[in-house]
Design an enzyme around this catalytic site. Structure first.
Site: not given
Length: 197
Positions: A5, A146
């Site tokens: 992200h 992530h």
């Protein structure tokens, strides 16, 4: 395609996010837009994402480029940092010095206080990766997640011990390409942020 992200305010300030639902910073939103605009891979057939806001925003930018919907997937949530979530790394170092030392030197045996272990994180991630590879055989799968979970996946496919998870760099919106061809797995690209240049 494993994609991290965009940047969050907690990334900037050095606070551990884990499964806390932190939004992207304005720079992070722009990184996601640049990722989509300058996307280096010709086509994506399906986009999965951690359901956390920072990943979903990034995933939507990619999915919109290809006219796709984002499929939220709980298995791709970040590691649960438990009692460390929201804490600055210096606070963690002061309050949990032994565990903090293990984070970078013994991730394979670390049990994060109130949280998750890296072997458990890797197991849940790889279980879902194998399911999706089988389900979407011959297709290009985009997965937005992530830093820690992507590192855990990469150590698994590279055959590295999970204790080496922090030896793999993952910048915000980094793109990694892993090709599954039967029993053969090749990592073809790691930590690419060319789209931001």
């Amino acid at each position: 395609l494993l994609i991290r992200h965009g940047q969050t305010e907690w990334n900037i300030t050095g606070r551990y996010q884990g499964q806390s639902d932190v939004e992207l910073s304005e720079d992070g939103k722009e990184q996601a837009r640049q990722l989509a605009k300058n996307f280096a891979y010709g086509n994506v057939d399906v986009v999965y994402s951690s359901p956390l806001k920072r990943a979903m925003f990034t995933a939507k930018a990619v999915a919109d480029k290809f006219g796709l919907e984002v499929i939220p997937e709980e298995s791709f949530k970040e590691i649960n940092f438990g009692d460390w979530e929201g804490c600055h790394y210096t606070e963690i170092q002061d309050r949990w010095p032994e565990e903090f030392n293990l984070l970078f030197n013994g991730a394979d045996v670390l049990q994060i206080p109130g949280g998750e272990s890296f072997p458990k994180l890797q197991k849940r991630a790889m279980k879902k990766i194998h399911e999706l590879v089988e389900k979407h055989e011959g297709k290009t799968i985009g997965i937005v997640a992530h830093g820690a979970i992507i590192r855990a996946i990469l150590t698994a496919v590279l055959g590295m011990p999970v204790k080496n998870v922090w030896k793999i760099r993952q910048d915000n919106t980094a793109v990694n390409l892993v090709r599954f061809d039967g029993d053969m797995v090749n990592v073809e690209l790691m930590n690419s942020t060319f789209h931001l240049e």
